[in-house]
Design a protein around this motif. Structure first.
Motif, mmCIF file in Angstrom:
data_model
loop_
_atom_site.group_PDB
_atom_site.id
_atom_site.type_symbol
_atom_site.label_atom_id
_atom_site.label_comp_id
_atom_site.label_asym_id
_atom_site.label_seq_id
_atom_site.Cartn_x
_atom_site.Cartn_y
_atom_site.Cartn_z
ATOM 1 N N TYR A 58 3.996 1.517 -9.264
ATOM 2 C CA TYR A 58 3.101 2.371 -9.818
ATOM 3 C C TYR A 58 1.981 3.076 -8.894
ATOM 4 C CZ TYR A 58 -0.550 4.086 -13.159
ATOM 5 O OH TYR A 58 -1.510 4.850 -13.871
ATOM 6 N N PRO A 59 1.892 4.353 -9.129
ATOM 7 C CA PRO A 59 2.389 5.421 -9.992
ATOM 8 C C PRO A 59 3.797 5.866 -9.365
ATOM 9 C CG PRO A 59 0.795 6.467 -8.703
ATOM 10 C CD PRO A 59 0.833 5.024 -8.263
ATOM 11 N N ASP A 60 4.194 6.986 -10.069
ATOM 12 C CA ASP A 60 5.458 7.730 -9.665
ATOM 13 C C ASP A 60 5.200 8.362 -8.480
ATOM 14 O OD1 ASP A 60 6.508 6.391 -11.848
ATOM 15 O OD2 ASP A 60 6.248 8.326 -13.275
ATOM 16 N N ALA A 113 3.037 5.831 -4.803
ATOM 17 C CA ALA A 113 3.722 4.652 -5.570
ATOM 18 C C ALA A 113 3.252 3.290 -4.550
ATOM 19 C CB ALA A 113 5.008 4.733 -5.863
ATOM 20 N N ARG A 114 3.051 2.482 -5.154
ATOM 21 C CA ARG A 114 2.788 0.961 -4.627
ATOM 22 C C ARG A 114 3.603 -0.050 -5.461
ATOM 23 N NH1 ARG A 114 -2.983 1.295 -4.973
ATOM 24 N NH2 ARG A 114 -3.140 1.225 -2.920
ATOM 25 N N LEU A 115 3.744 -1.160 -4.926
ATOM 26 C CA LEU A 115 4.384 -2.392 -5.786
ATOM 27 C C LEU A 115 3.370 -3.353 -6.258
ATOM 28 C CD1 LEU A 115 7.457 -3.146 -3.614
ATOM 29 C CD2 LEU A 115 7.302 -1.774 -5.902
ATOM 30 N N TYR A 116 3.343 -3.757 -7.366
ATOM 31 C CA TYR A 116 2.816 -4.785 -7.995
ATOM 32 C C TYR A 116 3.549 -5.964 -8.308
ATOM 33 C CZ TYR A 116 -1.155 -1.376 -8.269
ATOM 34 O OH TYR A 116 -2.241 -0.396 -8.115
ATOM 35 N N PHE A 117 2.887 -7.205 -8.161
ATOM 36 C CA PHE A 117 3.649 -8.521 -8.680
ATOM 37 C C PHE A 117 3.178 -8.197 -10.334
ATOM 38 C CE2 PHE A 117 2.700 -9.895 -4.460
ATOM 39 C CZ PHE A 117 3.731 -10.649 -4.225
ATOM 40 N N ASP A 118 4.033 -8.372 -11.110
ATOM 41 C CA ASP A 118 3.938 -8.181 -12.511
ATOM 42 C C ASP A 118 3.273 -9.343 -12.934
ATOM 43 O OD1 ASP A 118 4.280 -7.929 -15.125
ATOM 44 O OD2 ASP A 118 6.402 -8.347 -15.256
ATOM 45 N N PRO A 119 1.890 -8.860 -13.551
ATOM 46 C CA PRO A 119 0.927 -9.960 -13.968
ATOM 47 C C PRO A 119 1.473 -10.703 -15.508
ATOM 48 C CG PRO A 119 -0.247 -7.920 -13.632
ATOM 49 C CD PRO A 119 1.383 -7.656 -13.546
ATOM 50 N N GLY A 120 2.355 -9.881 -16.019
ATOM 51 C CA GLY A 120 2.884 -10.509 -17.481
ATOM 52 C C GLY A 120 4.015 -11.524 -17.167
ATOM 53 N N GLN A 170 0.728 -1.115 0.014
ATOM 54 C CA GLN A 170 -0.007 -0.068 0.110
ATOM 55 C C GLN A 170 1.069 1.235 -0.156
ATOM 56 O OE1 GLN A 170 -3.190 0.284 -0.236
ATOM 57 N NE2 GLN A 170 -3.627 -1.918 -0.240
ATOM 58 N N PRO A 171 0.150 2.458 -0.438
ATOM 59 C CA PRO A 171 1.083 3.584 -0.420
ATOM 60 C C PRO A 171 1.575 4.265 0.741
ATOM 61 C CG PRO A 171 -0.692 3.739 -1.812
ATOM 62 C CD PRO A 171 -0.844 2.458 -0.876
ATOM 63 N N ALA A 172 2.890 4.790 0.776
ATOM 64 C CA ALA A 172 3.274 5.570 2.100
ATOM 65 C C ALA A 172 2.530 6.476 2.388
ATOM 66 C CB ALA A 172 4.751 5.955 1.817
#
Length: 540
Positions: free
Chosen positions: A200-202, A206-213, A171-173
């Protein structure tokens, strides 16, 4: 829970924190002035599903619909009330939420158990949730919340749907770690697999996502969720609408260039490839859940617009954000391919709203599920009650539930538990009185295993302390998971109570008339019902 829609939602400073926590789907269209409610003419009604049987000479009647609420844990929105509470207080608070569900005649609860790459159970794949422990160190609180949650829900005959966010990693800071890897729990998987992480976003949100690709990342998040299915007696696996992130604007880009260059078919556009990635997750989860436990339901609560009709003739009569194009969620394919057991579109708009009229979006969803075997529930926007426009009228959701019944909708999930408790403008009381006044059985699903039990035998009905306890004996088979109690009222026997198997006494919670007659049925875990028992009348 239940995202900025560039064409649908005007984001203002007052809602930035909530957007950062849950995304825009829970605030869609929240800042628009809305026109007066429109009429609902010329729409074909479909009768709701019910139950029929006989209690002696009279027919038995029971509504069959799912009624539930989302219990949100991220940022402690609903539960626990704050992080780091003692075990006893966390348990006591949870039980109060369940008791609220029972009081509202709900029969299901959707609990946020993986808000952001974390877990509310001892997991080999994820750190303990800081919204539970109050710490970001990954250390165990010393007890198993998931085991407690499932057991207590089942004790009240509530289905337990485990609500997961597959790809969100943080989650975002400042409330969360944002995109700062140094602030993650030591056992967070994105520390070990930094190539899976996309920020994402800048900037500060920002928060971190696991890359769906990334197939390895996708398989990992599937394994993390299936671990809970394997270890616990959950009734459902539930996602909301977070896959690829909602667009933030301002030149922000979801930087999956490396994955796209490495893994996409050269003939695919970026959008096609992203949709394929999400489709693969949904399909694989559907297949793997059914292979592991065929009776566990799989459902998703997507954004309420697939595509607009002015973009695609197959779309809805709306003018809002299109999930197909913006967050790469091809909801229609998930339903048409039968990958889901149920779908819960988030229709958080008022009847008559010009950009997304509830009365126009609902028929689109009703038509979509027809003939697919996928059940349609609606995500109801209780959180919006009291906002300007039609939401200032306490009967908005009451009217929506009335419309749902006309379109054969088989249930509703309300966002969120806190709004059910607070009953703003008396809205919850109104629709409970009109729509949830009596208990309901869950809809059966033809896709699930069916083992209807044999009828139990009622032995006595005794009055005590203003209620009646019906004594009964099970049929001897082991298929019964729950029971339903019917009381004869004039020319019909109506459902008056439900409960979990195990007790040999069933209580009618309302003071019955003298000489009241009862019948009892048993149900398997998929809601398939036995014949009714022999009738039994209250002893003088």
């Amino acid at each position: 829970m239940p995202r900025p829609p560039v064409r649908l939602v005007l984001i203002v400073a007052a809602v930035l924190l909530t957007v950062a926590v849950l995304g825009l789907g829970l605030l869609r269209a929240a800042t628009y002035d809305e026109p007066p409610p429109a009429s609902i003419a010329g729409q074909q009604a479909v009768p709701a599903n019910g139950t029929s049987g006989r209690c002696g000479p009279v027919p038995a009647r029971a509504t069959r619909e799912l009624r539930g609420m989302w219990l949100t844990t991220v940022m402690n929105i609903d539960w626990p009330s704050r992080p780091g509470l003692p075990e006893a207080q966390v348990k006591a608070e949870y039980v109060k939420w369940l008791d609220l569900a029972v009081a509202q005649h709900h029969n299901a609860i959707f609990v946020h158990v993986r808000p952001s790459g974390d877990a509310f159970w001892p997991s080999a794949y994820a750190p303990w949730s800081e919204w539970l422990t109050g710490k970001r160190d990954g250390r165990s609180p010393g007890w198993d919340p998931m085991a407690f949650m499932v057991t207590e829900a089942h004790a009240r005959n509530l289905e337990f749907h485990a609500w997961f966010n597959p790809y969100r990693g943080t989650q975002p800071a400042p409330a969360g770690p944002g995109a700062d890897l140094t602030k993650l729990a030591p056992n967070h998987p994105l520390l070990k697999h930094r190539d899976w992480a996309i920020a994402y976003p800048d900037g500060e949100r920002a928060r971190l996502y696991f890359d769906p690709g990334n197939p390895a990342a996708r398989r990992f998040v599937e394994d993390a969720m299936l671990e809970a299915v394997q270890k616990y007696d959950v009734d459902g696996v539930h996602f909301d609408d977070f896959f690829y992130p909602y667009p933030e604007g301002g030149g922000n880009a979801f930087r999956d260039d490396a994955s796209f260059a490495q893994r996409a078919d050269k003939a695919q556009s970026r959008a096609q490839w992203r949709r394929q990635n999400v489709n693969t997750l949904v399909r694989e989860m559907s297949e793997r859940i059914k292979k592991l436990k065929p009776w566990v339901k799989f459902g998703i609560s997507p954004f309420g617009i697939w595509r607009n009709k002015d973009t695609d003739p197959a779309g809805s009569d709306t003018h809002g954000l299109e999930s197909y194009d913006t967050i790469y969620a091809d909801t229609r394919t998930w339903v048409r391919e039968g990958w889901l057991d149920y779908v819960v579109p988030q229709l958080y708009w008022a009847i008559g709203f010009d950009k997304a009229d509830y009365a126009k979006v609902l028929p689109w969803w009703s038509a979509l599920v027809k003939g697919t075997g996928v059940q349609l529930y609606i995500g109801q926007g209780d959180y919006r009650v009291g906002e300007k426009g039609p939401w200032r009228q306490p009967d908005q959701i009451e009217r929506q539930l009335t419309l749902n019944a006309k379109y054969g909708v088989q249930g509703s999930v309300h966002f969120s538990a806190k709004q059910i408790r607070d009953d703003r403008l008396g809205s919850v009381t109104r629709y409970r009185t009109q729509h949830y006044a009596t208990p309901a059985l869950l809809p059966t699903m033809a896709k699930l295993p069916a083992q209807p039990p044999t009828a139990p035998r009622a032995t006595a009905a005794r009055r005590a302390d203003g209620t009646v306890a019906v004594e009964w004996q099970a049929s001897g088979d082991t298929k019964a998971v729950s029971w339903a109690l019917y009381r004869v009222d004039g020319a019909a026997a109506n459902l008056v109570a439900t409960g979990r198997a195990g007790s040999q006494k069933v209580v009618d919670p309302a003071p019955p008339p003298a000489g009241a007659t009862y019948c009892l049925s048993a149900l398997d875990r998929s809601g398939n019902e036995s014949a009714l028992s022999n009738p039994v009348s209250v002893s003088p």
